[in-house]
Design an enzyme around this catalytic site. Structure first.
Site: not given
Length: 334
Positions: A150, A179, A213, A238, A262
């Site tokens: 992250k 991300d 991402e 995303d 997702k």
């Protein structure tokens, strides 16, 4: 077909707070569904919303479940509105489970082994910040060779220093995904992409930065489209493609890069299959920190629809205590 419908809400505490640009997340809440058909066959499903990611809220999902009758039909299951994408996924996957459409590799109990369970098929999620420097080795020993870290959480100068340390520490031929959860400015995204491109050009660093991402917020789609053509490092969408409606909109606007899907919040599995088969998009399937019930349905979709042999983002078990009896406790105690 008519089904007896039952549901149970659940709460699972993370072992450590999950920190992203959206903030800290301490407790995963959701709903387990059970459908029983006229012959007594069971189908299990899960509603695992993430409202700040684009799905309905947990309360909206609970309200929907509470207003349903004790017996529901196929028509009810397949007419859930698009405003409830996590509900669409939960009910339709329960229907598929009970109808036997998953084949013999799936077992009747929700906590049976999942398909694609070997770690090399998975991307292991590292914690934000310096904690990543201590976490990757444990996951590597478990077999993970792709990691996601992250960014966009702390000051960019600090994160770039940690990134440099991480790159120097990771074994050769590791794949790393960054991300941002939409947390970068346009200038910061350019800096990260330049940094990754320079790394790619350095033959002495045998680490692959697979993609960045969601570098920019959802409302800056054109900026991400521009960035995707300006650098060698790939960009994956995303938050911009959280639901089927968003997925189709980004495709129609010209996105041909990577789509992070997702399943738990994207919406109807049958409509997702149709879209992916029709457009042959480059996908990475990813977890919403669901239980084994939704994970089973999500991994089934990933096995069917994944392109380009990309690791799937379900390496998240280390964020929860592994409780073998959680399901039986949940269903029997309430």
């Amino acid at each position: 077909m008519t089904y007896r419908f039952q549901f149970r809400p659940y709460r699972r505490r993370f072992l450590r707070s999950l920190t992203t640009n959206h903030g800290k997340w301490d407790i995963r809440e959701g709903i387990i569904l059970r459908l029983t058909d006229e012959s007594g066959k069971l189908g299990w499903g899960e509603i695992a919303p993430i409202s700040w990611f684009g799905s309905e809220t947990l309360e909206q999902a609970l309200d929907f479940c509470r207003q349903l009758p004790g017996e529901i039909t196929d028509e009810i299951i397949f007419s859930i509105p698009d405003e409830l994408p996590a509900c669409q996924f939960g009910f339709e996957s329960a229907w598929e489970w009970g109808s036997g459409k998953w084949g013999n590799e799936f077992f009747s109990m929700p906590n049976a082994p999942c398909p694609m369970s070997h770690a090399q098929s998975f991307s292991g999620l590292l914690p934000a910040g310096e904690a990543a420097l201590n976490q990757w080795e444990t996951l590597w020993q478990q077999g993970y060779r792709t990691f996601k870290w992250k960014i966009g959480v702390d000051a960019i100068a600090d994160e770039l220093k940690i990134f440099e340390s991480l790159i120097q520490t990771l074994p050769a031929f590791t794949k790393l995904r960054l991300d941002a959860n939409g947390g970068l400015s346009y200038e910061e995204a350019n800096l990260w992409l330049r940094t990754c491109d320079n790394l790619k050009a350095n033959a002495e660093v045998p680490i692959e930065i697979e993609f960045i991402e969601q570098p920019l917020p959802v409302d800056q789609f054109q900026g991400m489209l521009e960035l995707s053509t300006s650098y060698e490092t790939a960009i994956a969408l995303d938050e911009s493609v959280a639901t089927l409606r968003q997925l189709a909109a980004c495709y129609q606007q010209g996105w041909r890069g990577i789509f992070v899907i997702k399943p738990g919040i994207v919406g109807s599995p049958s409509r997702l299959r149709k879209f992916c088969h029709q457009h042959q998009i480059d996908t990475v399937f990813s977890s919403v920190f669901e239980t084994a019930i939704a994970r089973r349905a999500a991994l089934k979709l990933a096995a069917e629809l994944s392109q380009n042999n990309r690791a799937i983002g379900f390496g998240i078990d280390h964020f929860f205590e592994q409780e073998e009896t959680w399901f039986q406790s949940l269903w029997n105690d309430l």
